[in-house]
Design a protein around this motif. Structure first.
Motif, PDB file in Angstrom:
ATOM      1  N   LYS A 104      30.550  73.718   8.904  1.00  0.00           N
ATOM      2  CA  LYS A 104      30.145  74.237  10.224  1.00  0.00           C
ATOM      3  C   LYS A 104      28.686  74.671  10.210  1.00  0.00           C
ATOM      4  O   LYS A 104      27.971  74.488  11.210  1.00  0.00           O
ATOM      5  CB  LYS A 104      31.066  75.390  10.630  1.00  0.00           C
ATOM      6  CG  LYS A 104      32.497  74.922  10.913  1.00  0.00           C
ATOM      7  CD  LYS A 104      33.382  75.999  11.448  1.00  0.00           C
ATOM      8  CE  LYS A 104      34.818  75.477  11.609  1.00  0.00           C
ATOM      9  NZ  LYS A 104      34.927  74.274  12.486  1.00  0.00           N
ATOM     10  N   GLN A 105      28.248  75.240   9.105  1.00  0.00           N
ATOM     11  CA  GLN A 105      26.835  75.603   8.989  1.00  0.00           C
ATOM     12  C   GLN A 105      25.949  74.356   9.057  1.00  0.00           C
ATOM     13  O   GLN A 105      24.891  74.366   9.709  1.00  0.00           O
ATOM     14  CB  GLN A 105      26.585  76.345   7.664  1.00  0.00           C
ATOM     15  CG  GLN A 105      27.104  77.777   7.652  1.00  0.00           C
ATOM     16  CD  GLN A 105      26.941  78.446   6.304  1.00  0.00           C
ATOM     17  OE1 GLN A 105      27.078  77.801   5.265  1.00  0.00           O
ATOM     18  NE2 GLN A 105      26.649  79.736   6.316  1.00  0.00           N
ATOM     19  N   ILE A 108      25.888  73.070  12.687  1.00  0.00           N
ATOM     20  CA  ILE A 108      25.005  73.898  13.522  1.00  0.00           C
ATOM     21  C   ILE A 108      23.548  73.560  13.244  1.00  0.00           C
ATOM     22  O   ILE A 108      22.731  73.410  14.184  1.00  0.00           O
ATOM     23  CB  ILE A 108      25.267  75.403  13.260  1.00  0.00           C
ATOM     24  CG1 ILE A 108      26.641  75.793  13.829  1.00  0.00           C
ATOM     25  CG2 ILE A 108      24.161  76.262  13.886  1.00  0.00           C
ATOM     26  CD1 ILE A 108      27.081  77.185  13.440  1.00  0.00           C
ATOM     27  N   GLU A 112      20.926  72.067  15.971  1.00  0.00           N
ATOM     28  CA  GLU A 112      19.660  72.763  16.244  1.00  0.00           C
ATOM     29  C   GLU A 112      18.482  71.819  16.051  1.00  0.00           C
ATOM     30  O   GLU A 112      17.485  71.876  16.787  1.00  0.00           O
ATOM     31  CB  GLU A 112      19.525  73.990  15.325  1.00  0.00           C
ATOM     32  CG  GLU A 112      20.458  75.141  15.728  1.00  0.00           C
ATOM     33  CD  GLU A 112      20.375  76.316  14.767  1.00  0.00           C
ATOM     34  OE1 GLU A 112      19.924  76.118  13.612  1.00  0.00           O
ATOM     35  OE2 GLU A 112      20.788  77.425  15.160  1.00  0.00           O
ATOM     36  N   ILE A 129      26.736  74.450  19.913  1.00  0.00           N
ATOM     37  CA  ILE A 129      26.327  75.389  18.849  1.00  0.00           C
ATOM     38  C   ILE A 129      27.079  76.715  19.009  1.00  0.00           C
ATOM     39  O   ILE A 129      27.575  77.289  18.038  1.00  0.00           O
ATOM     40  CB  ILE A 129      24.800  75.624  18.881  1.00  0.00           C
ATOM     41  CG1 ILE A 129      24.066  74.360  18.407  1.00  0.00           C
ATOM     42  CG2 ILE A 129      24.429  76.814  17.992  1.00  0.00           C
ATOM     43  CD1 ILE A 129      22.556  74.424  18.543  1.00  0.00           C
ATOM     44  N   THR A 130      27.184  77.195  20.248  1.00  0.00           N
ATOM     45  CA  THR A 130      27.885  78.460  20.519  1.00  0.00           C
ATOM     46  C   THR A 130      29.351  78.364  20.112  1.00  0.00           C
ATOM     47  O   THR A 130      29.908  79.287  19.494  1.00  0.00           O
ATOM     48  CB  THR A 130      27.789  78.813  22.012  1.00  0.00           C
ATOM     49  OG1 THR A 130      26.411  78.974  22.377  1.00  0.00           O
ATOM     50  CG2 THR A 130      28.533  80.102  22.310  1.00  0.00           C
ATOM     51  N   ILE A 132      30.715  76.259  17.951  1.00  0.00           N
ATOM     52  CA  ILE A 132      30.880  76.108  16.487  1.00  0.00           C
ATOM     53  C   ILE A 132      30.595  77.432  15.773  1.00  0.00           C
ATOM     54  O   ILE A 132      31.240  77.749  14.775  1.00  0.00           O
ATOM     55  CB  ILE A 132      29.964  74.977  15.965  1.00  0.00           C
ATOM     56  CG1 ILE A 132      30.438  73.634  16.545  1.00  0.00           C
ATOM     57  CG2 ILE A 132      29.992  74.928  14.432  1.00  0.00           C
ATOM     58  CD1 ILE A 132      29.527  72.465  16.238  1.00  0.00           C
ATOM     59  N   ARG A 133      29.618  78.196  16.307  1.00  0.00           N
ATOM     60  CA  ARG A 133      29.333  79.507  15.706  1.00  0.00           C
ATOM     61  C   ARG A 133      30.548  80.434  15.817  1.00  0.00           C
ATOM     62  O   ARG A 133      30.833  81.204  14.896  1.00  0.00           O
ATOM     63  CB  ARG A 133      28.117  80.140  16.388  1.00  0.00           C
ATOM     64  CG  ARG A 133      26.797  79.650  15.819  1.00  0.00           C
ATOM     65  CD  ARG A 133      25.629  80.280  16.513  1.00  0.00           C
ATOM     66  NE  ARG A 133      24.383  79.834  15.904  1.00  0.00           N
ATOM     67  CZ  ARG A 133      23.195  79.949  16.481  1.00  0.00           C
ATOM     68  NH1 ARG A 133      23.084  80.509  17.685  1.00  0.00           N
ATOM     69  NH2 ARG A 133      22.097  79.525  15.861  1.00  0.00           N
TER      70      ARG A 133
END
Length: 204
Positions: A104-105, A108, A112, A129-130, A132-133
């Motif tokens: 996941k990192q 993201i 980005e 992104i939101t 997945i965060r």
């Protein structure tokens, strides 16, 4: 009053001591040792049956202790096996969650990079992104929980292993005492019977 073995009590006692000394010499050939003088120990005579019952009772007591320690050891070993299985399961969970966290990192970071290079709709990328965060935070919460449980499981296993080592050592001591008691029981009964038989032979 005339006594067996002498004219009075003192002569009879002296005669009995002499007979016991002679008997001890006979028994010594069989590796049997003479007991302490009752005049010194203050011990009182016990019948062979009473002596046997007392020794048997002591033997049973030690046997019960052996069984008790064996059952406790079995229970501890069972608990250790369960703890080890739990640790393995938690380690697998932690490993899987760490992989999920890394993935996941990476996702993201990739999104980005897309947004910074204008490789897609910014609003859509931000929304992804939101989302997945949020998933990443959930993964981290689970990961922290599993790591904490893993530490606790390892501490529990360590305590169980210490308890098992202690009980195993005590069980070894009790087993040795039981075996010694069994040998002593047989030897002392034999000694007493030989003593009675030998005394009869010497006085005839």
């Amino acid at each position: 009053k005339e006594m067996f073995g002498g004219n009075d009590m003192n002569q009879a006692k002296a005669r009995m001591r002499e007979l016991h000394s002679r008997l001890a010499e006979v028994n010594e050939k069989y590796g049997l040792e003479r007991g302490d003088d009752i005049a010194v120990t203050g011990a009182k005579h016990k019948s062979t049956e009473n002596y046997r019952r007392e020794l048997a009772a002591e033997s049973r007591k030690l046997s019960n202790k052996v069984d008790e320690k064996r059952m406790l050891l079995s229970s501890l070993n069972h608990s250790i096996a369960k703890a080890e299985t739990r640790i393995k399961a938690l380690q697998t969970m932690v490993s899987n969650l760490e992989k999920a966290e890394a993935e996941k990192q990476a996702t993201i970071a990739e999104l980005e990079d897309y947004m910074n290079n204008h490789l897609g709709e910014a609003a859509e990328i931000k929304a992804k992104i939101t989302a997945i965060r949020k998933e990443l935070w959930e993964v981290r919460d689970k990961l922290n929980d599993k790591k904490m449980k893993l530490v606790q499981a390892k501490l529990q296993l360590d305590e169980l292993q210490k308890d098992t080592s202690y009980v195993a050592a005590r069980n070894k001591e009790v087993n040795a005492a039981f075996e010694k008691s069994a040998i002593s029981y047989q030897q002392q009964i034999t000694n007493k019977l030989l003593g009675q038989v030998g005394m009869t032979v010497l006085t005839e």
